[in-house]
Design a protein around this motif. Structure first.
Motif, short mmCIF file in Angstrom:
data_model
loop_
_atom_site.label_atom_id
_atom_site.label_comp_id
_atom_site.label_asym_id
_atom_site.label_seq_id
_atom_site.Cartn_x
_atom_site.Cartn_y
_atom_site.Cartn_z
N LYS A 1 0.81 -1.17 0.11
CA LYS A 1 -0.05 -0.11 -0.12
C LYS A 1 0.97 1.23 0.10
N ASN A 2 1.93 1.14 0.74
CA ASN A 2 3.05 2.19 0.67
C ASN A 2 3.49 2.69 -0.65
N ARG A 3 3.75 1.60 -1.39
CA ARG A 3 4.21 1.85 -2.73
C ARG A 3 3.07 2.26 -3.65
N GLY A 4 1.91 2.12 -3.24
CA GLY A 4 0.88 2.63 -4.35
C GLY A 4 0.36 1.22 -4.96
N LEU A 5 0.44 0.10 -4.44
CA LEU A 5 0.21 -1.10 -5.17
C LEU A 5 -1.05 -1.74 -4.48
N ASP A 6 -1.82 -2.50 -5.22
CA ASP A 6 -3.10 -3.11 -4.86
C ASP A 6 -2.68 -4.51 -4.42
N TYR A 7 -2.79 -4.94 -3.01
CA TYR A 7 -2.58 -6.14 -2.71
C TYR A 7 -3.45 -7.43 -3.09
N LYS A 8 -4.75 -6.81 -3.43
CA LYS A 8 -5.56 -7.74 -4.03
C LYS A 8 -5.42 -8.07 -5.31
N GLU A 9 -4.87 -7.14 -5.99
CA GLU A 9 -4.53 -7.53 -7.51
C GLU A 9 -3.38 -8.17 -7.62
N ALA A 10 -2.53 -7.91 -6.70
CA ALA A 10 -1.10 -8.83 -6.71
C ALA A 10 -1.27 -10.29 -6.32
N MET A 11 -2.45 -10.20 -5.30
CA MET A 11 -2.64 -11.82 -5.21
C MET A 11 -3.26 -12.45 -6.23
N ARG A 12 -4.27 -11.84 -6.81
CA ARG A 12 -5.00 -12.12 -7.92
C ARG A 12 -3.94 -12.79 -9.27
N ILE A 13 -2.99 -11.93 -9.40
CA ILE A 13 -2.03 -12.35 -10.39
C ILE A 13 -1.26 -13.49 -9.97
N SER A 14 -0.83 -13.83 -8.67
CA SER A 14 -0.08 -14.82 -8.09
C SER A 14 -0.93 -15.95 -8.53
N VAL A 15 -2.14 -16.09 -7.96
CA VAL A 15 -3.18 -17.40 -8.25
C VAL A 15 -3.34 -17.51 -9.88
N GLU A 16 -3.34 -16.57 -10.68
CA GLU A 16 -3.44 -16.94 -11.98
C GLU A 16 -1.98 -17.34 -12.49
#
Length: 495
Positions: free
Chosen positions: A281-296
């Protein structure tokens, strides 16, 4: 002194000599790098103790006292097992971490104890890994190869540690160097693993030893960094061909000229842990989107390419298995029990519901749609009757696809990451969609089955978000009560 020695009996002399020899060997072993004797004695002593403890005391019953006794047994055994993992280190840390990802089917005591193990891989002194480097590069010191080399590792794992360095051509790199005792310990550790599986198979009358050859083969591959380097490059080639992941996933470049069996040099990439939501979040990144990309990304490997990554280790699925596994996932979400059963029986699995529970990591009955919540009573019943179900489950061990061993481990890690940040992604729905799309690459996916499948996913998504909403409301209510100094049992909200 010689007078007294002469008066000792032959048996006493033999006992004394054996004791002195044993003490001498133990003293030498305890000061050695590998500590093979001490680690194996510790393993077998505690392994037998655990087996006897469960054999004698695991007698579930309906009363509250029975439940507390079983929970105390799990707590006692979990502490004993994970203490051995921590003390032995090396491959034992990795085995313990694998067990730690199995929280969906393990008692809570194992889950609590396993969390401590992920930080239990201490670094070795630089002089130890310096020796490994020089042995693998014909006497060259790291300072001969790198313009800069940080003596303090930035990370330490079960079998290796990573140092930051700069090549003489200017590139910043990560240098992964294997800990020196690993090659000395690996044969003994895997031999102990094989023996304990056979002992447990005999004591508990369960099919366990059948997996040892496959696991041992891949554990040895994991200790060879040249294989890891080759696999990393192959995985990157596959990911570049996945248009839906274009620009979202990256595998660092490998420097083959600086890589050996025990040293791996890769491009340095600054990153953030997937589960470090605050820093993301501090870097302006969406952790939900990061998790989705990881699962995909992992779904792409499991269902499309069949080249599956699992913590530095890769396996290649057979094409037959890949297509059948895709079909199985579709059948799971269509509640197509006959098709599930047919695939499972081809794999030598005689309990399709149990296999579905292991795959989804939640109880599966085949009578209702897949729920996003976990029924505690169903999970307890699954554990209580596990022995009889496992014996029936694996009657035909020679038919069981060995790929499932490591795919299950991979999926456990993905699930654990998602769960640790509040399960922001509907992991099962994402994986099911990948399974169906990859199964039908060769033809049209639009059919009556696809309509039913999409309807099932929609219902699951609604259920998933209702569970998320319930959990958020519970947190809000607990917070309000805490402000007034009131403690509430969370179980009052379960229903």
């Amino acid at each position: 002194m010689s007078y007294y020695l002469r008066r000792l009996s032959r048996r006493t002399k033999a006992t004394l000599g054996t004791s002195l020899l044993g003490f001498g060997l133990y003293s030498y072993d305890s000061r050695s790098e590998a500590q093979i004797l001490g680690r194996n004695v510790r393993t077998f002593y505690n392994g037998i103790a655990v087996a006897l403890d469960y054999k004698i005391n695991f007698k579930p019953g309906p009363s509250k006292e029975d439940s507390e006794r079983i929970e105390n047994l799990h707590e006692r055994v979990a502490n004993r097992i994970f203490d051995v993992f921590e003390q032995n280190g090396g491959l034992y840390i990795k085995i313990g971490q694998v067990i730690g990802t199995q929280s969906a089917v393990l008692p809570p005591a194992y889950q609590r104890r396993a969390r401590k193990l992920f930080d239990a891989a201490p670094a070795v002194p630089f002089r130890a890994v310096e020796r490994v480097f020089m042995e693998d590069f014909n006497g060259l010191h790291p300072s001969d190869v790198f313009a800069e080399f940080d003596l303090t590792p930035i990370a330490s794992a079960s079998i290796a540690q990573v140092h930051r360095a700069r090549l003489k051509t200017g590139e910043i790199v990560a240098v992964k160097i294997q800990k020196p005792a690993i090659q000395k310990q690996i044969n003994w550790d895997l031999r102990a693993f094989r023996i304990l599986l056979k002992v447990y198979e005999y004591v508990f009358d369960l099919p366990l030893a059948w997996s040892s050859d496959y696991v041992e083969e891949h554990m040895r591959m994991e200790a060879d960094f040249q294989i890891e380097a080759s696999n990393a490059k192959k995985a990157w080639e596959h990911l570049q061909q996945e248009k839906s992941l274009d620009g979202k996933v990256y595998v660092p470049k490998v420097y083959d000229e600086y890589t050996s069996k025990r040293v791996l040099v890769c491009e340095w990439v600054d990153g953030i842990q997937l589960t470090d939501t605050r820093e993301l979040k501090n870097r302006g990144l969406d952790y939900k989107e990061a998790m989705r990309i990881s699962v995909e990304a992992f779904s792409s490997q499991i269902f499309r390419t069949g080249f599956v990554h699992d913590h530095g280790l890769y396996i290649q699925e057979s094409e037959t298995f890949r297509l059948e596994y895709c079909e199985l996932w579709e059948a799971l979400f269509m509640l197509d029990i006959p098709r599930m059963t047919r695939i499972c029986e081809k794999w030598g699995i005689h309990d399709a519901n149990m296999f579905a529970s292991i795959t989804l990591q939640r109880p599966f009955s085949g009578k209702k749609s897949i729920d996003q919540s976990v029924d505690v009573k169903e999970m307890y019943d699954l554990q209580v009757h596990m022995k009889d179900r496992i014996k029936h489950f694996l009657r035909d061990q020679e038919l069981f696809p060995r790929e499932l061993i490591f795919i299950s481990r991979n999926m456990n890690i993905v699930r654990a990451n998602n769960k640790s940040v509040g399960s922001p992604v509907n992991r099962l729905n994402l994986m099911a969609r990948w399974a169906v799309q990859c199964k039908d690459d060769r033809g049209s996916w639009l059919s009556w089955r696809s309509v039913i499948f999409e309807g099932t996913l929609l219902l699951m998504n609604i259920g998933f978000w209702f569970v998320r909403l319930r959990d958020e409301m519970n947190k809000l209510v607990f917070g309000m009560f805490r402000q007034f100094g009131i403690k509430v049992d969370p179980s009052v909200f379960d229903g």
